[in-house]
Motif scaffolding. Sequence first.
Motif, mmCIF file in Angstrom:
data_model
loop_
_atom_site.group_PDB
_atom_site.id
_atom_site.type_symbol
_atom_site.label_atom_id
_atom_site.label_comp_id
_atom_site.label_asym_id
_atom_site.label_seq_id
_atom_site.Cartn_x
_atom_site.Cartn_y
_atom_site.Cartn_z
ATOM 1 N N LEU A 67 0.848 -1.185 0.000
ATOM 2 C CA LEU A 67 0.000 0.000 0.000
ATOM 3 C C LEU A 67 0.882 1.234 0.000
ATOM 4 C CD1 LEU A 67 -2.905 1.239 0.431
ATOM 5 C CD2 LEU A 67 -2.359 1.214 2.857
ATOM 6 N N LEU A 125 1.226 5.180 0.642
ATOM 7 C CA LEU A 125 0.561 6.168 1.489
ATOM 8 C C LEU A 125 1.035 7.560 1.113
ATOM 9 C CD1 LEU A 125 -1.277 6.703 3.953
ATOM 10 C CD2 LEU A 125 0.721 6.332 5.403
ATOM 11 N N THR A 182 -9.003 9.668 2.500
ATOM 12 C CA THR A 182 -9.345 10.184 3.820
ATOM 13 C C THR A 182 -9.209 11.696 3.767
ATOM 14 O OG1 THR A 182 -8.581 8.207 4.978
ATOM 15 C CG2 THR A 182 -8.701 10.230 6.261
ATOM 16 N N ASP A 218 -9.296 3.270 9.379
ATOM 17 C CA ASP A 218 -8.415 2.616 10.340
ATOM 18 C C ASP A 218 -7.437 1.728 9.571
ATOM 19 O OD1 ASP A 218 -7.168 0.989 12.217
ATOM 20 O OD2 ASP A 218 -8.989 0.629 13.369
ATOM 21 N N PRO A 219 -6.139 2.043 9.632
ATOM 22 C CA PRO A 219 -5.179 1.266 8.844
ATOM 23 C C PRO A 219 -5.036 -0.184 9.311
ATOM 24 C CG PRO A 219 -4.036 2.807 10.268
ATOM 25 C CD PRO A 219 -5.496 3.106 10.392
ATOM 26 N N HIS A 220 -5.394 -0.461 10.560
ATOM 27 C CA HIS A 220 -5.246 -1.817 11.090
ATOM 28 C C HIS A 220 -6.470 -2.688 10.829
ATOM 29 C CE1 HIS A 220 -1.545 -0.615 12.979
ATOM 30 N NE2 HIS A 220 -2.151 0.417 13.524
ATOM 31 N N ASP A 230 -9.777 -1.324 8.634
ATOM 32 C CA ASP A 230 -10.462 -0.981 7.380
ATOM 33 C C ASP A 230 -9.608 -1.247 6.145
ATOM 34 O OD1 ASP A 230 -12.705 -0.110 8.803
ATOM 35 O OD2 ASP A 230 -11.980 1.946 8.894
ATOM 36 N N THR A 231 -8.333 -0.895 6.206
ATOM 37 C CA THR A 231 -7.468 -1.074 5.037
ATOM 38 C C THR A 231 -7.377 -2.548 4.665
ATOM 39 O OG1 THR A 231 -6.203 0.889 5.605
ATOM 40 C CG2 THR A 231 -5.171 -0.658 4.100
ATOM 41 N N TYR A 232 -7.181 -3.407 5.650
ATOM 42 C CA TYR A 232 -7.136 -4.848 5.369
ATOM 43 C C TYR A 232 -8.471 -5.351 4.824
ATOM 44 C CZ TYR A 232 -2.629 -5.243 7.708
ATOM 45 O OH TYR A 232 -1.314 -5.115 8.060
ATOM 46 N N HIS A 290 -3.337 4.959 -0.589
ATOM 47 C CA HIS A 290 -4.158 5.674 0.395
ATOM 48 C C HIS A 290 -3.722 7.131 0.374
ATOM 49 C CE1 HIS A 290 -5.948 5.723 4.748
ATOM 50 N NE2 HIS A 290 -6.413 6.691 3.996
#
Length: 186
Positions: free
Chosen positions: A2, A4, A104, A115-117, A119-121, A136
């Motif tokens: 990903l 960023l 975002t 939430d990267p921990h 939502d991203t997954y 992102h």
Amino acid sequence: PLSLHFVNNLGKAFKDYIQENDRPNYCIFFNSINGILSLINTFGLKDGARVFCSEEGTAALKKQGVDASCVFTSCKRYNFFTSSFYNGIDLLMNENEPDVLILTDQTYADFTIVDPHVDTYQILGRFRNGFNKATHIVNVKNPGKIVLDDTALDRVKVSALKYKVVKELLEGTADPFLRDEVFGEA
């Protein structure tokens, strides 16, 4: 992997990304109906866009003439998803593997924060047939006022002058009380 990107202007960053990464399909995750509508209208994407969101959002977007659905169906070039589609659905893309954009915009609304921990997954896990690349883009809040170079330089000059005056007063003081108690902290 990903990628960023922290930016000051989400709309400009979105436009730049689309121009620099010409793909047949984009899957764009942005938890704001108004934000999605703004991107579609600002960049003239209406004919090539479809929005996947809640029933209420679908009704609101259709009133604006935007193709929207609360059920995942066929894709267009620009496919926008709200948080209703972050998890619990398989996105089987039969077309070319899309670029996945997660947006975002903290300056617009905190509820667009991903939430990267979690939502991203969840988002990236939706693509059972894979994706081309994931990016992102985060528009961060400005923590304070921007100080221009001239203003900052003036502030430094004033601070240096104050220091010089205090130092001269300290050096010219024979009284140990004044030197230690008053000027000691300076």
